[in-house]
Scaffold this active site. Structure first.
Site, PDB file in Angstrom:
ATOM      1  CE  LYS A  56       0.865   1.351   4.429  1.00 58.79           C
ATOM      2  NZ  LYS A  56       1.512   2.642   4.794  1.00 58.79           N
ATOM      3  N   PRO A 138       9.755  -4.504   0.128  1.00 57.55           N
ATOM      4  CG  PRO A 138      10.571  -2.400  -0.448  1.00 57.55           C
ATOM      5  CD  PRO A 138       9.668  -3.479  -0.937  1.00 57.55           C
ATOM      6  CG  ASP A 180      -0.539   0.338   8.464  1.00 61.20           C
ATOM      7  OD1 ASP A 180      -1.243   1.251   8.937  1.00 61.20           O
ATOM      8  OD2 ASP A 180       0.613   0.512   8.037  1.00 61.20           O
TER       9      ASP A 180
END
Length: 346
Positions: A56, A138, A180
Site C-alpha cells: 500500500k 521491502p 495497518d
C-alpha cells in the site's frame, strides 16, 4: 489431483535501469495481470492456497496529536498497489513458516506467524498450516508488507480451515496485530482514522502508474513517531477541514496538494538520502512524489506507462537503491485476485 493456485501474475526482473552496470542491485518486482487474462478456471483444492499480498501507499497521512493511550491520532487514505509478496498455505498439523528472505524472522516475531496463531487460538485450536512466504515488498519502507502478509494469512486460513467467521471477527483479530492490518481486509482506496485501524472504504481513485524507490537506508516506524513534535503535527483547524470536506477532492486524490504526509519533514532530516530519492522522481517526470507511510520508501505518480518507463531509464540511482514499477489496484481487482476468499461476506 490436479493442483491450482489463484491467478497470479508473471514475475519480472529489471536487469538494467541506468545503463551502468554494477552501480546497484536491480530489484525484482511483480506486476499482476489483474485484468484476468491469465486466469485459469479450474477448481481450487482445499489443501493449498497461493495468494498475493499487495503493498500500500498513503495518499495522505496527517498526524493530529498524541492520544491518552500514547498512540497517535491519524487521518490517512490508504491505496493498494500491484507490488506484492506471494504466500502459499498448506494444511499441516503445526503452524510452520518459511521465507525466501533469510533476513526475516520465521518465528513469533513475524506477523504471519502471529496472525496464524491468533486465528488458531480464537477459532481453530486443532488446526495448523505450513506457510511459504516469497518476499518482494521491502521491509521498513512504509509499504505495509508485514501488515498485508498478516491480513492475507487471516483470509487464507479462514478459508483453508473452513471457519465460520465474519468480517468483524477478522477485523478484531487484525486490529490486535497492527494498525495497518485491518485495511488489507478491504483493499482499494479507504480512509483510516483513529490509529489508522478504523477503515471506511472510499470510491477508488483513477488508475495511475507508480514508481517506488527504496533507498539504502531504513527508518523504523517507532523512530519516526518518536521524532514527531508539535511542529510536525497537523493543526486542529486541519482536523476540522479533513472531517468535513469531501475526501476525494481534499484528501485522497493524486493532486500534489492533497498528497500531504506529516512525516516527510522529520524523515528527510533523519535521512537526507530519502529526500534525494523523492527529488529524483520529481526531476524525471513524476506528477507528484511523496514519502510512503512513515518511510523509508518514496513513490512517484505518472499519468502513463510510457512516462513511468522514461523515468526508469533516466533516474540516476545511488548505490543500493531499489526501484519497483507498479500501479494502483482498485477494490474489485483486489477482491478478484483473492479468488473466493471474500465470497462468504458478500
Amino acid at each position: 489431483m490436479a493442483g491450482h493456485s489463484y491467478p497470479l501474475a508473471r514475475t519480472q526482473q529489471l536487469s538494467q535501469l541506468t545503463g551502468q552496470e554494477g552501480r546497484f542491485t536491480p530489484a525484482p518486482f511483480v506486476t499482476p495481470d489483474l485484468d484476468g487474462s491469465d486466469a485459469q478456471h479450474t477448481l481450487v483444492p482445499e489443501t493449498t492456497l497461493k495468494l498475493p499480498a499487495f503493498a500500500k501507499i498513503n495518499l495522505g497521512l496527517r498526524v493530529l496529536g498524541k492520544r491518552e493511550d500514547s498512540y497517535h491520532e491519524l487521518r490517512t487514505i490508504f491505496q493498494t498497489i500491484s507490488l506484492h509478496d506471494t504466500i502459499e498455505f498448506t494444511n499441516d498439523p503445526r503452524i510452520v513458516l518459511s521465507c525466501d528472505d533469510r533476513s526475516l524472522p520465521t518465528g513469533p516475531e513475524n506477523l504471519v506467524c502471529r496472525a496464524a496463531e491468533a486465528l488458531q487460538k480464537r477459532f481453530a485450536p486443532n488446526k495448523g498450516a505450513r506457510i511459504r512466504l516469497e518476499k518482494r515488498i521491502p521491509a521498513q519502507a512504509g509499504l505495509g508488507g508485514g501488515a498485508s502478509d498478516a491480513a492475507v494469512t487471516l483470509l487464507a486460513l479462514t478459508h483453508l480451515w473452513n471457519l465460520e467467521t465474519n468480517r468483524n471477527d477478522l477485523l478484531d483479530v487484525a486490529s490486535s496485530l497492527g494498525a495497518d492490518v485491518p485495511f488489507f481486509l478491504f483493499g482499494g482506496t479507504a480512509r483510516g482514522s483513529g490509529i489508522g485501524n478504523n477503515i471506511t472504504p472510499l470510491p477508488d481513485v483513477d488508475d495511475r502508474f507508480l514508481l517506488i524507490i527504496k533507498p539504502n537506508t531504513n527508518i523504523s516506524t517507532a523512530r519516526a513517531y518518536q521524532s514527531l513534535n508539535s511542529v510536525s503535527l497537523t493543526s486542529t483547524e486541519a482536523k476540522t477541514i479533513l472531517s468535513s470536506s469531501q475526501p476525494v477532492e481534499i484528501f485522497g486524490s493524486f493532486n500534489p496538494e492533497a498528497l500531504q504526509n506529516d512525516f516527510e519533514r522529520i524523515v528527510f532530516e533523519l535521512a537526507p538520502e530519502i529526500e534525494r530519492a523523492k527529488i529524483a522522481l520529481m526531476n524525471n517526470g513524476a506528477e507528484a512524489a511523496r514519502l510512503a507511510g512513515s518511510g523509508s520508501a518514496v513513490f512517484g505518480v505518472f499519468d502513463s506507462k510510457n512516462a513511468q518507463e522514461r523515468a526508469i531509464q533516466a533516474i540516476a540511482l545511488e548505490a543500493g537503491w531499489r526501484v519497483f514499477p507498479c500501479r494502483t489496484v482498485g477494490r474489485n481487482d483486489y477482491r478478484s485476485a483473492m479468488g473466493d476468499l471474500f465470497r462468504r461476506w458478500d
